[in-house]
Design a protein around this motif. Structure first.
Motif, PDB file in Angstrom:
ATOM      1  N   UNK A 220       0.787  -1.237   0.000  1.00 40.17           N
ATOM      2  CA  UNK A 220       0.000   0.000   0.000  1.00 40.17           C
ATOM      3  C   UNK A 220       0.818   1.286   0.000  1.00 40.17           C
ATOM      4  N   UNK A 221       2.109   1.222   0.304  1.00 40.91           N
ATOM      5  CA  UNK A 221       2.943   2.429   0.365  1.00 40.91           C
ATOM      6  C   UNK A 221       3.617   2.621  -0.992  1.00 40.91           C
ATOM      7  N   UNK A 222       3.360   3.721  -1.706  1.00 41.74           N
ATOM      8  CA  UNK A 222       3.928   3.916  -3.048  1.00 41.74           C
ATOM      9  C   UNK A 222       5.430   4.154  -2.998  1.00 41.74           C
ATOM     10  N   UNK A 223       6.103   3.782  -4.078  1.00 42.83           N
ATOM     11  CA  UNK A 223       7.559   3.960  -4.150  1.00 42.83           C
ATOM     12  C   UNK A 223       7.931   5.340  -4.686  1.00 42.83           C
ATOM     13  N   UNK A 224       7.193   5.851  -5.652  1.00 42.32           N
ATOM     14  CA  UNK A 224       7.467   7.182  -6.162  1.00 42.32           C
ATOM     15  C   UNK A 224       8.564   7.216  -7.207  1.00 42.32           C
ATOM     16  N   UNK A 225       8.957   8.442  -7.573  1.00 43.70           N
ATOM     17  CA  UNK A 225       9.954   8.658  -8.613  1.00 43.70           C
ATOM     18  C   UNK A 225      11.367   8.526  -8.045  1.00 43.70           C
ATOM     19  N   UNK A 226      12.356   8.780  -8.895  1.00 42.01           N
ATOM     20  CA  UNK A 226      13.757   8.533  -8.537  1.00 42.01           C
ATOM     21  C   UNK A 226      14.201   9.331  -7.318  1.00 42.01           C
ATOM     22  N   UNK A 227      13.762  10.590  -7.194  1.00 43.19           N
ATOM     23  CA  UNK A 227      14.186  11.399  -6.058  1.00 43.19           C
ATOM     24  C   UNK A 227      13.714  10.785  -4.747  1.00 43.19           C
ATOM     25  N   UNK A 228      12.449  10.371  -4.702  1.00 40.07           N
ATOM     26  CA  UNK A 228      11.924   9.781  -3.475  1.00 40.07           C
ATOM     27  C   UNK A 228      12.609   8.445  -3.176  1.00 40.07           C
ATOM     28  N   UNK A 229      12.883   7.669  -4.208  1.00 41.35           N
ATOM     29  CA  UNK A 229      13.591   6.409  -4.013  1.00 41.35           C
ATOM     30  C   UNK A 229      14.988   6.654  -3.464  1.00 41.35           C
ATOM     31  N   UNK A 230      15.669   7.664  -3.993  1.00 38.36           N
ATOM     32  CA  UNK A 230      17.012   7.974  -3.501  1.00 38.36           C
ATOM     33  C   UNK A 230      16.965   8.389  -2.034  1.00 38.36           C
ATOM     34  N   UNK A 231      16.027   9.267  -1.695  1.00 34.21           N
ATOM     35  CA  UNK A 231      15.920   9.730  -0.307  1.00 34.21           C
ATOM     36  C   UNK A 231      15.595   8.568   0.626  1.00 34.21           C
ATOM     37  N   UNK A 232      14.712   7.657   0.163  1.00 30.33           N
ATOM     38  CA  UNK A 232      14.349   6.506   0.987  1.00 30.33           C
ATOM     39  C   UNK A 232      15.566   5.621   1.254  1.00 30.33           C
ATOM     40  N   UNK A 233      16.341   5.338   0.220  1.00 32.57           N
ATOM     41  CA  UNK A 233      17.519   4.494   0.381  1.00 32.57           C
ATOM     42  C   UNK A 233      18.591   5.176   1.220  1.00 32.57           C
ATOM     43  N   UNK A 234      18.790   6.475   0.986  1.00 32.59           N
ATOM     44  CA  UNK A 234      19.789   7.217   1.755  1.00 32.59           C
ATOM     45  C   UNK A 234      19.396   7.284   3.232  1.00 32.59           C
ATOM     46  N   UNK A 235      18.110   7.517   3.493  1.00 32.00           N
ATOM     47  CA  UNK A 235      17.613   7.547   4.873  1.00 32.00           C
ATOM     48  C   UNK A 235      17.803   6.197   5.546  1.00 32.00           C
ATOM     49  N   UNK A 236      17.465   5.136   4.823  1.00 26.91           N
ATOM     50  CA  UNK A 236      17.592   3.795   5.382  1.00 26.91           C
ATOM     51  C   UNK A 236      19.053   3.454   5.685  1.00 26.91           C
ATOM     52  N   UNK A 237      19.946   3.872   4.808  1.00 26.70           N
ATOM     53  CA  UNK A 237      21.369   3.600   5.029  1.00 26.70           C
ATOM     54  C   UNK A 237      21.909   4.366   6.228  1.00 26.70           C
ATOM     55  N   UNK A 238      21.504   5.627   6.362  1.00 29.96           N
ATOM     56  CA  UNK A 238      22.018   6.462   7.460  1.00 29.96           C
ATOM     57  C   UNK A 238      21.438   6.068   8.815  1.00 29.96           C
ATOM     58  N   UNK A 239      20.154   5.730   8.853  1.00 27.68           N
ATOM     59  CA  UNK A 239      19.488   5.464  10.132  1.00 27.68           C
ATOM     60  C   UNK A 239      19.578   3.995  10.521  1.00 27.68           C
ATOM     61  N   UNK A 240      19.397   3.097   9.546  1.00 29.79           N
ATOM     62  CA  UNK A 240      19.305   1.669   9.861  1.00 29.79           C
ATOM     63  C   UNK A 240      20.490   0.850   9.347  1.00 29.79           C
TER      64      UNK A 240
END
Length: 237
Positions: A77-97
């Protein structure tokens, strides 16, 4: 003419960067440390506009997270979005988790979803609905019920820790803490650790914001929820 002016402002007339085509500028920008990107945006309007285009974010995504280029189905149910949102999601996940694989993208998007929903200025959805959406997302991505519950709890705790210390966060945490207990089957009920973290932030970071009535309401609620003794720091000792 206006485009050329935007492209060269704040750059020396003889600067080689003023004559580079977009694809070369993008290749240079994505090799600059991410923490420096904010400075690139301030050089001129043309460079700032490049950061609004999906082509730059897609190039950055593929360079920094090569596995993200594999075209895999995105369920849930959670959309992935375009490249910018995907980049931010991956960068956030790498930094926090510390995750930068396929699971890292799911965790990053789920983290962003929860944080954005909780920070909605108007009344956000109930925490039970948000938690259920997170669980459904992980199960749709092939995770077991136990793993989905573990990941959702990890994200809840990280989001609560990273909410700004302001009035909006205080009101949000107080509302979530006092939400009526609704029986939900596992794994759709929030974990003990998440409930504890909510009260911990209220009684430590926002103790001065609590009026007497709020304090005793929350304290009574905490005593009902948790079997162990309430920490002395929560009691103001």
């Amino acid at each position: 003419m206006a485009e050329e002016s935007n492209k060269t402002s704040l750059l020396p007339v003889d600067s080689p960067f003023a004559k580079l085509p977009d694809h070369l500028l993008i290749e240079i920008f994505i090799r600059v440390p991410i923490v420096k990107w904010g400075q690139l945006l301030c050089v001129n309007k043309y460079w700032a506009d490049l950061f609004r285009h999906d082509c730059l974010w897609y190039a950055a995504l593929i360079r920094c997270f090569p596995l993200a280029g594999q075209g895999k189905r995105w369920p849930g149910p959670i959309p992935r979005g375009m490249s910018k949102r995907r980049f931010i999601a991956l960068y956030t996940s790498k930094c926090i988790f510390g995750l930068d694989d396929e699971l890292g993208e799911v965790v990053g998007h789920t983290y962003m979803f929860l944080k954005e929903q909780l920070e909605i200025s108007t009344l956000p959805p109930s925490s039970g609905i948000l938690h259920g959406t997170m669980i459904d997302q992980f199960i749709a991505c092939g995770k077991s019920r136990d793993r989905a519950h573990e990941l959702a709890s990890m994200i809840w705790i990280a989001v609560i820790d990273n909410l700004e210390e302001n009035d909006q966060t205080f009101l949000l945490l107080k509302r979530v803490a006092l939400e009526g207990d609704v029986f939900l089957p596992y794994p759709y009920s929030r974990s003990f650790k998440v409930e504890w973290k909510i009260f911990e932030r209220l009684f430590t970071d926002f103790r001065d914001c609590l009026h007497d009535s709020d304090y005793y309401d929350l304290l009574g609620c905490a005593k009902q929820k948790f079997p162990q003794p309430i920490p002395a720091t929560w009691l103001g000792y």
